[in-house]
Design an enzyme around this catalytic site. Structure first.
Site, PDB file in Angstrom:
ATOM      1  N   LYS A 164       7.046   2.587  18.165  1.00 26.22           N
ATOM      2  CA  LYS A 164       7.021   4.024  17.860  1.00 26.22           C
ATOM      3  C   LYS A 164       7.500   4.841  19.056  1.00 26.22           C
ATOM      4  O   LYS A 164       8.274   5.789  18.922  1.00 26.22           O
ATOM      5  CB  LYS A 164       5.601   4.427  17.454  1.00 26.22           C
ATOM      6  CG  LYS A 164       5.115   3.720  16.188  1.00 26.22           C
ATOM      7  CD  LYS A 164       3.620   3.936  15.963  1.00 26.22           C
ATOM      8  CE  LYS A 164       3.116   3.096  14.790  1.00 26.22           C
ATOM      9  NZ  LYS A 164       1.635   3.055  14.722  1.00 26.22           N
ATOM     10  N   ASP A 209       3.351  -2.611  18.346  1.00 22.89           N
ATOM     11  CA  ASP A 209       3.523  -1.618  17.276  1.00 22.89           C
ATOM     12  C   ASP A 209       3.654  -0.210  17.862  1.00 22.89           C
ATOM     13  O   ASP A 209       4.550   0.557  17.499  1.00 22.89           O
ATOM     14  CB  ASP A 209       2.308  -1.706  16.329  1.00 22.89           C
ATOM     15  CG  ASP A 209       2.200  -0.533  15.392  1.00 22.89           C
ATOM     16  OD1 ASP A 209       2.865  -0.559  14.342  1.00 22.89           O
ATOM     17  OD2 ASP A 209       1.459   0.421  15.719  1.00 22.89           O
ATOM     18  N   ILE A 242       1.302  12.170  10.570  1.00 20.67           N
ATOM     19  CA  ILE A 242       1.662  13.218  11.539  1.00 20.67           C
ATOM     20  C   ILE A 242       3.176  13.402  11.539  1.00 20.67           C
ATOM     21  O   ILE A 242       3.899  12.445  11.778  1.00 20.67           O
ATOM     22  CB  ILE A 242       1.215  12.830  12.971  1.00 20.67           C
ATOM     23  CG1 ILE A 242      -0.295  12.609  13.025  1.00 20.67           C
ATOM     24  CG2 ILE A 242       1.644  13.907  13.964  1.00 20.67           C
ATOM     25  CD1 ILE A 242      -0.792  12.189  14.405  1.00 20.67           C
ATOM     26  N   GLU A 244      10.193   9.457   8.826  1.00 23.06           N
ATOM     27  CA  GLU A 244       8.974  10.144   9.269  1.00 23.06           C
ATOM     28  C   GLU A 244       7.775   9.213   9.285  1.00 23.06           C
ATOM     29  O   GLU A 244       6.906   9.304  10.163  1.00 23.06           O
ATOM     30  CB  GLU A 244       8.707  11.349   8.347  1.00 23.06           C
ATOM     31  CG  GLU A 244       7.597  12.262   8.795  1.00 23.06           C
ATOM     32  CD  GLU A 244       7.867  12.866  10.171  1.00 23.06           C
ATOM     33  OE1 GLU A 244       7.270  12.361  11.136  1.00 23.06           O
ATOM     34  OE2 GLU A 244       8.652  13.812  10.283  1.00 23.06           O
ATOM     35  N   GLY A 294     -10.439  -5.726   8.547  1.00 22.54           N
ATOM     36  CA  GLY A 294      -9.068  -5.583   8.051  1.00 22.54           C
ATOM     37  C   GLY A 294      -8.298  -4.480   8.754  1.00 22.54           C
ATOM     38  O   GLY A 294      -7.300  -3.981   8.228  1.00 22.54           O
ATOM     39  N   THR A 353       0.810  -1.210   0.000  1.00 24.25           N
ATOM     40  CA  THR A 353       0.000   0.000   0.000  1.00 24.25           C
ATOM     41  C   THR A 353       0.848   1.267   0.000  1.00 24.25           C
ATOM     42  O   THR A 353       0.629   2.178  -0.797  1.00 24.25           O
ATOM     43  CB  THR A 353      -0.884   0.018   1.261  1.00 24.25           C
ATOM     44  OG1 THR A 353      -1.532  -1.243   1.352  1.00 24.25           O
ATOM     45  CG2 THR A 353      -1.920   1.101   1.189  1.00 24.25           C
ATOM     46  N   GLY A 357       2.119   7.691  11.165  1.00 26.07           N
ATOM     47  CA  GLY A 357       1.678   7.889   9.787  1.00 26.07           C
ATOM     48  C   GLY A 357       1.898   9.295   9.270  1.00 26.07           C
ATOM     49  O   GLY A 357       3.031   9.757   9.153  1.00 26.07           O
ATOM     50  N   VAL A 398       6.510   6.573  12.470  1.00 25.71           N
ATOM     51  CA  VAL A 398       5.749   6.904  13.674  1.00 25.71           C
ATOM     52  C   VAL A 398       4.537   7.773  13.327  1.00 25.71           C
ATOM     53  O   VAL A 398       4.684   8.851  12.749  1.00 25.71           O
ATOM     54  CB  VAL A 398       6.629   7.654  14.706  1.00 25.71           C
ATOM     55  CG1 VAL A 398       5.832   7.991  15.955  1.00 25.71           C
ATOM     56  CG2 VAL A 398       7.861   6.829  15.062  1.00 25.71           C
TER      57      VAL A 398
END
Lengths: 433, 433
Positions: free
Chosen positions: A212, A208, A143, A136, A194, A19, A141, A139
């Site tokens: 970060k 996850d 932001i 970048e 999903g 993606t 997405g 962490v």
């Protein structure tokens, strides 16, 4: 350390065409003119790599060389920047990243696991080679928290970093409250939609988000990335009862990451916490992420945005690519890797109020025993509520005044010996905002 | 374009020693080691300048050369970066900035007025000289919106920039609602507390906020800074009645800056607007600032933080200084000044719902006449409330469906001719969030 070919095109090799990779290719094609206007250079793709060459990804890749092996891609002479979007802390992602640095390339990556586990050694390699690693997208997405912490707050001594960094967990907790559903039902729903990683423990186990947090801590406090030092607890044990009880007292439950420097060392926590429902973090619902940064000069900065998805993550990758095109220079974690301290992470001793929920057996003096145990541990009670007996035990909610986690653990151990508890108490930290 | 002396110390000349200037000196002294660790260089102050040499500013300036004239400071051989904290769009600030660029220095400034009025010519001068102008502190204090827009969102086509950019106005509007007080009382209170500029029209007239919006628009849309193109209205006419009526329908009134590119050109508005009370902007109370950035890839990013004050503003100035110390390079407004378009700013035609409040005379058919006029202008009504007559006229609130400002203005002109209005109607835009 100025970039080679800074006036010619910046040539990318992109490994990983999921993606995010496809999103990056799409932006590079669609916004070529805008990117050139903003960076002063053309940004081109020399080659790409992914597991399957033949898969239709909805984007035209015919103009780019194909490499089956990301390591070979990383070493190509016509690649200035290796864009690592494979994922995973070991294996091809790490091999190719090391190969790229070894071959004198800059690296852009979205790989939080790799940086959280191997960040120090990769940073040392990059700096020895006079090259950069930018991340970048690793962490929160879209932001831009890495840039803000690393650059915009460079004049601040950071006092605390906090945030909701996993949208799936926040979705689950919000949805439990809104629909009044138990964890298991909402988990199944999210999985069906999903929203969860192939290994859902990465999300709901907090791993996850903790990856970060480890990265942010390093930049904020000049310490080596220390994933293992994080006091980690997922959301699997958050019950609808706790969400309701917290709401009744003006709180929301969030999977909250907190890093702060204390007299005893760096504290890093990723755990379900209560936050005031009127605070920006309390008002955050659904899959959105939020990071709160506190510095001695700036006070408090709050950043809110999409933490995942093709567009937001690709936007973050492009931020790094554009910076490199403009000649960005800097150390990987905010200061030279060799100067990052090896902070022994302490068990959390930053004082906090705690939320306690327990069931008491229907015995005379049960509530008094609990109160006495708390008092003997030096913990004073801010609020206490006992509701009507239910199935032979009485639900009790307690909000303590500020205390330490170790004092609380002592009290909980003593409480277990009183013989008045119907089950193990739930204890959640209330984070000051 | 790499920085001279990039490995030696970065030497500053600071002009203007008010709150912000003193804050910058304090951070440079207190955090010298941290700044060197983060930028890889010492950052030193060679000389300072202010109106009065003898004033006690609570910080030791004896180690720095003193210049009475900021122009002389800007030209000193021992200054690499000229830090302009004087303020004002003309006079010493502009003279010294031009002198610094002419002498081959980079410039860091917090001067929104100077950039909003003279940004284009200053950018042209800087780029011709191969130098930089950095101005993080000029917009929204401690919120790093310049960096985020310019760098972090470089891969995005920006679709809208929005925000509450003047803390004093937001304080006044919030306080009116919380205390139920009229504008005049809260204005006097804020003035007494020192919350307003020496010329309060800069705040309550929206001029200060509009300066900031003009700068953001330029970066976001690749257009020349166009302060005069802003559709500007202050908060002086916002009444407690409107705040209450808006609250009753689920809205807050904010002095909201909005810039967006439309088919007819760049629209820039700074005016009181209604926003949903559950939105991040609606939940913003007191003197805090908030900027909302929307891009085609990233979606929506929200930045929240202190918009003024010594620490936050100095933090932003330090961000620029540290960037220059690390060798930051880039054009002043996101792309080369010569490529910025000269967008004729259109009167706002972006469709919106509007809030209308009016008093109708006690005449038969008055409400029907108003509804008919709106219908004839093609404006449909989403909600309408008429409350009991009061002093011979009936208060009416209307929320329209989406329409254009020009259609609304036509309707308001026609309404004035019906003879049923007790006074001029209030019309406020409802911004989509």
């Amino acid at each position: 350390m100025s970039h080679p070919l800074q006036s010619g095109p910046l040539r990318l090799g992109i490994a990983g065409l999921g993606t995010v990779g496809v999103g990056v290719v799409r932006i590079l094609r669609k916004q070529a003119d805008l990117l050139e206007a903003r960076t002063g250079r053309k940004i081109t793709i020399s080659a790409v790599s992914a597991r399957s060459k033949d898969k239709d990804r909805g984007v035209n890749l015919s103009g780019y060389a194909w490499e089956d092996d990301p390591v070979a891609l990383a070493k190509r002479d016509d690649v200035d920047v290796f864009v690592e979007l494979i994922g995973g802390d070991e294996g091809p992602a790490k091999d190719a990243t090391e190969a790229a640095l070894g071959a004198g390339k800059d690296v852009v990556t979205a790989n939080k696991a790799m940086l959280a586990i191997h960040g120090q050694s990769l940073a040392e390699q990059a700096e020895a080679a006079g090259r950069h690693i930018r991340y970048e997208a690793a962490v929160a997405g879209g932001i831009p928290v890495i840039k803000v912490l690393n650059e915009a707050l460079a004049g601040n001594e950071i006092t605390r970093v906090m945030g909701v960094m996993n949208g799936s967990c926040n979705y689950i907790l919000t949805r439990m409250e809104d629909a009044g559903l138990p964890y298991e039902d909402v988990f199944a729903e999210a999985d069906g939609l999903g929203y969860l990683e192939a290994d859902p423990a990465l999300d709901v186990g907090g791993i996850d988000a903790a990856h970060k947090l480890a990265i942010l801590s390093s930049i904020a406090f000049g310490s080596r990335v220390d994933f293992d030092g994080i006091d980690l607890e997922g959301i699997e044990r958050v019950s609808i009862e706790d969400i309701r009880a917290a709401a009744g007292m003006g709180y929301k439950i969030k999977l909250l990451g907190v890093a702060q420097m204390t007299g005893r060392g760096l504290e890093q926590r990723m755990q379900p916490c209560l936050v005031p429902d009127t605070s920006p973090l309390g008002q955050l619902s659904g899959g959105t992420n939020m990071i709160v940064l506190e510095g001695d000069a700036v006070g408090q900065i709050v950043l809110r945005g999409p933490g995942a998805g093709e567009g937001p993550t690709a936007s973050a990758v492009l931020s790094d690519i554009c910076d490199l095109a403009r000649g960005w220079q800097g150390p990987v974690f905010g200061q030279k890797a060799s100067t990052l301290t090896n902070t022994a992470s302490a068990m959390s001793q930053a004082p906090a109020a705690f939320y306690l929920r327990m069931g008491l057996l229907d015995k005379p003096g049960a509530l008094a025993k609990v109160a006495t145990v708390l008092g003997e541990a030096g913990i004073s009670i801010d609020r206490m509520r006992q509701t009507a007996h239910h199935n032979d035990h009485a639900p009790v909610l307690i909000v303590t005044h500020k205390t330490t986690r170790s004092a609380l653990d002592d009290a909980l151990a003593a409480m277990a010996k009183t013989g008045v508890l119907a089950s193990d108490p739930v204890a959640l930290r209330i984070e000051d905002l």
